[in-house]
Scaffold this motif. Structure first.
Motif, PDB file in Angstrom:
ATOM      1  N   ASP A 274       0.840  -1.098  -0.082  1.00  0.00           N
ATOM      2  CA  ASP A 274       0.201   0.013  -0.148  1.00  0.00           C
ATOM      3  C   ASP A 274       0.901   1.091   0.006  1.00  0.00           C
ATOM      4  O   ASP A 274       0.780   2.351  -0.643  1.00  0.00           O
ATOM      5  N   SER A 277       1.999   1.746  -3.426  1.00  0.00           N
ATOM      6  CA  SER A 277       1.042   2.100  -4.390  1.00  0.00           C
ATOM      7  C   SER A 277       0.754   3.569  -4.314  1.00  0.00           C
ATOM      8  O   SER A 277       0.175   4.224  -5.114  1.00  0.00           O
ATOM      9  N   SER A 308      -2.659  -7.882 -12.815  1.00  0.00           N
ATOM     10  CA  SER A 308      -2.037  -7.395 -11.368  1.00  0.00           C
ATOM     11  C   SER A 308      -3.002  -8.205 -10.203  1.00  0.00           C
ATOM     12  O   SER A 308      -2.703  -8.314  -9.158  1.00  0.00           O
ATOM     13  N   MET A 326      -4.942  -0.895  -5.685  1.00  0.00           N
ATOM     14  CA  MET A 326      -3.586  -0.886  -5.269  1.00  0.00           C
ATOM     15  C   MET A 326      -2.719  -2.024  -5.962  1.00  0.00           C
ATOM     16  O   MET A 326      -1.553  -1.506  -6.390  1.00  0.00           O
ATOM     17  N   ALA A 329      -1.420  -0.371  -9.165  1.00  0.00           N
ATOM     18  CA  ALA A 329      -0.362   0.621  -8.886  1.00  0.00           C
ATOM     19  C   ALA A 329       0.937   0.135  -8.634  1.00  0.00           C
ATOM     20  O   ALA A 329       1.944   0.362  -8.883  1.00  0.00           O
ATOM     21  N   VAL A 330       0.971  -1.275  -7.978  1.00  0.00           N
ATOM     22  CA  VAL A 330       2.050  -1.901  -7.600  1.00  0.00           C
ATOM     23  C   VAL A 330       2.779  -2.790  -8.626  1.00  0.00           C
ATOM     24  O   VAL A 330       4.167  -2.895  -8.712  1.00  0.00           O
ATOM     25  N   LYS A 333       6.117  -1.560 -10.271  1.00  0.00           N
ATOM     26  CA  LYS A 333       7.051  -1.044  -9.435  1.00  0.00           C
ATOM     27  C   LYS A 333       8.256  -2.134  -9.548  1.00  0.00           C
ATOM     28  O   LYS A 333       8.246  -3.266  -9.622  1.00  0.00           O
TER      29      LYS A 333
END
Length: 387
Positions: A274, A277, A308, A326, A329-330, A333
């Motif tokens: 989190d 994210s 995801s 979340m 968004a991750v 990375k």
């Protein structure tokens, strides 16, 4: 800069630590190999104005002396980590040498850009309430004192102002699914509340439907370790439309797995996802293979362009809309993993996490999976011999 880099040479146990940071950076290796020293020098480099000002505010004096400063900042007796003369200590940031003597001079105060959660965080809840900065001695690192003071101020001015105040669960703190997972893996139906004993506020655990409370010293070891960590997450994950602390870009968490069952470690790793994210750059030090299992799985999911949602399946987490956002968004990375080698004092980039690598430190994931592999080999020999 997209990929900031920090190199330390001849600092304490470190001969040469060269780290290029990802969105998530994980440091592994045996105890006393310099991981914490490295992370504390990272903080000093990025937040020297804040660190110097806070030390001065609390009456700490070092008179521009490097050794005295290190005894205060890293903890009593740590002055010898910095060497002079031939093969002297060095800090190199993004390719540019930095003099430590310039970092410890009085500087214009800057807002904190790196939030540091130390490994010794259990010390912050002496007698069940966050301890003030002044309650610590010279042997305690600045990172511990500062974290404790920050949590104390947050409790005194916010969550802990009134008796009976609910600290966990809070409907406006953390995603609903994350709260449920923490309840199942850490709190087991107990709520975290503010209570008073005599005239002293304290944190207690209280079972639903019961008037009895459990003070700090009878909590499980994992609960005592986790509650200060939870407070740090609360501070970083504000309950507003603003998703993060705007001035803070970096988060350092030392040994997030401390004292926790593997299921609870998974819950903490979801909280760390989190953070990622929301745009924080996160650095961890760890002794847990569980952490690297997740990093390896994230790498495989990204490289194979899997959806995801597979990230949520790693944790058996419900696929609610906030959790899917979340995960979305991750997934993009980038994670970097570095092994601090005890024998050589150098770091090795093991970000590939390839169990078939010719590099032993990578094949054994920095020593965290070596024992499991060794056990499997011994068991296989026993089974084959019997057959």
């Amino acid at each position: 800069m997209n990929n900031p880099r920090l190199q330390l040479r001849n600092v304490g146990q470190i001969v040469d630590a060269d780290i290029e940071f990802g969105d998530l950076t994980v440091l592994v290796g045996p105890q006393a190999t310099g991981k914490s020293i490295f992370l504390q020098f990272l903080r000093l480099l990025l937040d020297r104005g804040y660190v110097i000002d806070e030390m001065g505010t609390h009456g700490l004096v070092w008179n521009k002396d490097v050794g005295h400063f290190l005894d205060i900042y890293l903890g009593e007796g740590m002055r010898d980590v910095w060497r002079t003369g031939d093969n002297g200590s060095a800090i190199i940031h993004n390719g540019v040498p930095i003099e430590l003597s310039t970092l410890i001079r009085k500087q214009k105060k800057k807002k904190e850009s790196l939030f540091f959660i130390p490994a010794q965080r259990v010390l912050t809840l002496g007698r069940g309430w966050p301890r003030p900065f002044s309650d610590y001695g010279a042997s305690d690192p600045f990172s511990v004192r500062d974290f404790s003071e920050k949590i104390r101020l947050l409790m005194e001015t916010g969550w802990g102002r009134s008796e009976g105040g609910e600290i966990f669960p809070q409907t406006r703190r953390l995603k609903n699914e994350l709260r449920k997972i923490l309840d199942q893996t850490v709190f087991h139906g107990f709520g975290l509340r503010v209570d008073t004993y005599g005239s002293q506020k304290r944190l207690v655990l209280k079972a639903k439907g019961s008037d009895s409370t459990l003070p700090f010293m009878v909590w499980s070891a994992g609960q005592r370790e986790f509650v200060p960590l939870l407070m740090g997450f609360y501070w970083l994950l504000p309950p507003t439309k603003v998703s993060r602390r705007q001035d803070v870009e970096w988060v350092v968490i030392e040994e997030p797995e401390a004292g926790l069952h593997p299921n609870a470690i998974s819950a903490v790793l979801l909280l760390i996802l989190d953070l990622l994210s929301r745009g924080y750059r996160v650095c961890l030090s760890t002794h847990s293979p569980h952490v690297l299992d997740v990093v390896w799985a994230l790498k495989v999911i990204r490289e194979h362009q899997a959806p995801s949602i597979k990230i949520l399946e790693l944790f058996n987490a419900r696929k609610t809309d906030p959790m899917k956002e979340m995960a979305d968004a991750v997934i993009g990375k980038i994670a970097r993993v570095y092994y601090f080698d005890q024998k050589t004092g150098r770091t090795h980039d093991i970000s590939g996490l390839d169990p078939g690598s010719k590099e032993a430190s990578e094949a054994g994931w920095g020593g965290l999976s070596e024992f499991s592999g060794h056990v499997a080999d011994v068991v296989a020999k026993v089974v084959n011999a019997r057959g």
